[in-house]
Design an enzyme around this catalytic site. Structure first.
Site, PDB file in Angstrom:
ATOM      1  N   HIS A 129       0.864  -1.191   0.000  1.00  0.00           N
ATOM      2  CA  HIS A 129       0.000   0.000   0.000  1.00  0.00           C
ATOM      3  C   HIS A 129       0.903   1.246   0.000  1.00  0.00           C
ATOM      4  CE1 HIS A 129      -3.381   2.488   0.327  1.00  0.00           C
ATOM      5  NE2 HIS A 129      -3.809   2.231   1.540  1.00  0.00           N
ATOM      6  N   GLN A 132      -0.275   4.972   0.946  1.00  0.00           N
ATOM      7  CA  GLN A 132      -0.468   5.258   2.360  1.00  0.00           C
ATOM      8  C   GLN A 132       0.853   5.676   3.013  1.00  0.00           C
ATOM      9  OE1 GLN A 132      -3.543   5.138   4.129  1.00  0.00           O
ATOM     10  NE2 GLN A 132      -2.300   6.263   5.598  1.00  0.00           N
ATOM     11  N   ASP A 217      -2.413  -1.772  12.094  1.00  0.00           N
ATOM     12  CA  ASP A 217      -3.461  -1.869  11.072  1.00  0.00           C
ATOM     13  C   ASP A 217      -4.438  -2.947  11.548  1.00  0.00           C
ATOM     14  OD1 ASP A 217      -4.883  -1.667   8.697  1.00  0.00           O
ATOM     15  OD2 ASP A 217      -3.399  -2.731   7.475  1.00  0.00           O
ATOM     16  N   CYS A 257      -3.545   3.472   9.291  1.00  0.00           N
ATOM     17  CA  CYS A 257      -3.990   3.927   7.964  1.00  0.00           C
ATOM     18  C   CYS A 257      -5.494   4.159   7.899  1.00  0.00           C
ATOM     19  CB  CYS A 257      -3.544   2.934   6.896  1.00  0.00           C
ATOM     20  SG  CYS A 257      -4.240   1.280   7.109  1.00  0.00           S
ATOM     21  N   ARG A 285      -3.193  11.993   2.623  1.00  0.00           N
ATOM     22  CA  ARG A 285      -3.373  11.208   1.395  1.00  0.00           C
ATOM     23  C   ARG A 285      -3.603  12.158   0.213  1.00  0.00           C
ATOM     24  NH1 ARG A 285      -4.957   5.902   1.693  1.00  0.00           N
ATOM     25  NH2 ARG A 285      -4.515   5.989  -0.543  1.00  0.00           N
TER      26      ARG A 285
HETATM   27  N1  NVA Z   1      -4.472  -3.821   5.422  1.00  0.00           N
HETATM   28  C1  NVA Z   1      -5.707  -3.142   5.115  1.00  0.00           C
HETATM   29  C2  NVA Z   1      -5.450  -1.719   4.713  1.00  0.00           C
HETATM   30  C3  NVA Z   1      -6.681  -0.921   4.419  1.00  0.00           C
HETATM   31  C4  NVA Z   1      -6.389   0.476   3.974  1.00  0.00           C
HETATM   32  C5  NVA Z   1      -6.408  -3.878   3.995  1.00  0.00           C
HETATM   33  O1  NVA Z   1      -5.749  -4.327   3.054  1.00  0.00           O
HETATM   34  O2  NVA Z   1      -7.638  -4.041   4.076  1.00  0.00           O
HETATM   35  N1   CP Z   2      -6.219   3.909   4.272  1.00  0.00           N
HETATM   36  C1   CP Z   2      -6.925   3.655   3.174  1.00  0.00           C
HETATM   37  O1   CP Z   2      -6.393   3.257   2.136  1.00  0.00           O
HETATM   38  O2   CP Z   2      -8.257   3.891   3.292  1.00  0.00           O
HETATM   39  P1   CP Z   2      -9.399   3.472   2.276  1.00  0.00           P
HETATM   40  O3   CP Z   2      -9.500   1.974   2.281  1.00  0.00           O
HETATM   41  O4   CP Z   2     -10.633   4.133   2.822  1.00  0.00           O
HETATM   42  O5   CP Z   2      -9.051   3.989   0.898  1.00  0.00           O
END
Ligand code: NVA
Ligand code: CP
Length: 308
Positions: A129, A132, A217, A257, A285
């Site tokens: 990600h 982020q 997270d 995040c 962001r």
């Molecule tokens: N680790 C989480 C991050 C969400 C922004 C996911 O992948 O759902």
């Molecule tokens: N942190 C993040 O990526 O949030 P969303 O899933 O809301 O985009």
């Protein structure tokens, strides 16, 4: 000429990432609505998974810059009916100026990029990600200055966010302490990229000791909902709470995040407390991705318009 993509934080050098962070800080401070370097340009946004922050920040950023963002979901496009990703990439990238993808398999993004005429941005995969981390690092720099030489503690799942934190440790030169339960450690291939920057601990308090930043997270990421109960058991000793924060430096920051589950990976008093900067992270962001869009899509001449 091949377009420049942003699939991983490793696509930026340390100098480029620091420049991008400084630029994001400038864009945040100078809200010049006359500055529209992406006038007439279109960002295609493909979301295979849900999103609040990623969608709103990219769409708003494109609007600020005079461009347009197009929301595409597999449910309403031929992507969901099995059209090959390579064909989709060839078609979509002949029409739009940049593509952002949020997908399950990382290979979907790399395959799309390999067939795209325009820059491709990873808006989250099961593996990484990176967007982020642009915002998280901007937030750290704003509050505490450069993160080089500092210690960050990652408590919880060795997931996509953890992987991007490992990349950030390598690119920006900080030490990452990781406390994750057995069976939920980060990908060893990613850890192997940064052996001198990553240290593992068997409990959260030891990992948090003297840290400058504590990050966590959710215990079950998108796509892992069926494992929620199993994970609640596996991760029960891995909550960031007041005891964990007390082990860190007194001025340590807390990041997440979002979205967060209070009472699971973080206690409410920590995420809603004085050391938490989660809403700065969320706001950043927008600013960090505007700086990223400039880097990928604008020439230097356009960017210099706003420089101090
Ligand atoms: N680790 C989480 C991050 C969400 C922004 C996911 O992948 O759902
Ligand atoms: N942190 C993040 O990526 O949030 P969303 O899933 O809301 O985009």
């Amino acid at each position: 000429m091949k377009p420049r993509h942003f699939i991983s934080l490793l696509d930026l050098t340390g100098d480029e990432l620091r420049q991008l962070i400084n630029r994001a800080i400038t864009l945040k401070r100078v809200r010049d609505h006359e500055y529209q370097p992406l006038k007439g340009q279109v960002l295609g946004m493909i979301f295979e998974k849900s999103s609040t922050r990623t969608r709103v920040s990219f769409e708003t950023g494109m609007a600020h810059f005079g461009g347009h963002a197009l929301f595409l979901s597999p449910r309403d496009t031929q992507l969901g009916r099995g059209e090959p990703i390579s064909d989709s990439a060839k078609v979509i990238s002949r029409m739009v100026d940049c593509v952002m993808l949020r997908t399950h398999e990382h290979e979907t993004v790399t395959k799309f990029a390999a067939n795209s005429r325009v820059p491709v941005i990873n808006g989250l995969t099961d593996k990484e990600h990176p967007c982020q981390l642009l915002a998280d690092m901007q937030t750290y720099f704003e509050h505490r200055g450069d993160i080089a030489g500092r210690t960050v503690a990652w408590i919880g799942d060795g997931n996509n966010m953890c992987h991007s934190y490992i990349h950030a440790a390598l690119v920006l030169g900080f030490t990452l302490h990781i406390a994750a339960p057995a069976g939920y450690l980060p990908d060893p291939d990613i850890v192997a990229l940064a052996p001198s920057h990553v240290r593992f601990f068997d409990n959260s308090i030891s990992a948090a000791k003297d840290a400058d930043l504590i990050a966590t997270d959710v215990w079950a990421s998108m796509g892992q909902e069926a494992e929620q109960k199993l994970r609640e058991v596996a991760f029960k000793e891995y909550q960031v709470n007041a005891q964990v924060m007390a082990a860190a430096k007194p001025d340590a920051l807390f990041m997440h995040c979002l979205p967060a589950h209070r009472g699971e990976e973080v206690s409410a008093d920590v995420i809603d407390g004085a050391q938490s900067v989660v809403f700065d992270e969320a706001e950043n962001r927008l600013h960090a991705q505007k700086a990223l869009l400039e880097l990928l899509l604008c020439g230097d001449a356009k960017i210099s318009l706003l420089n101090d």
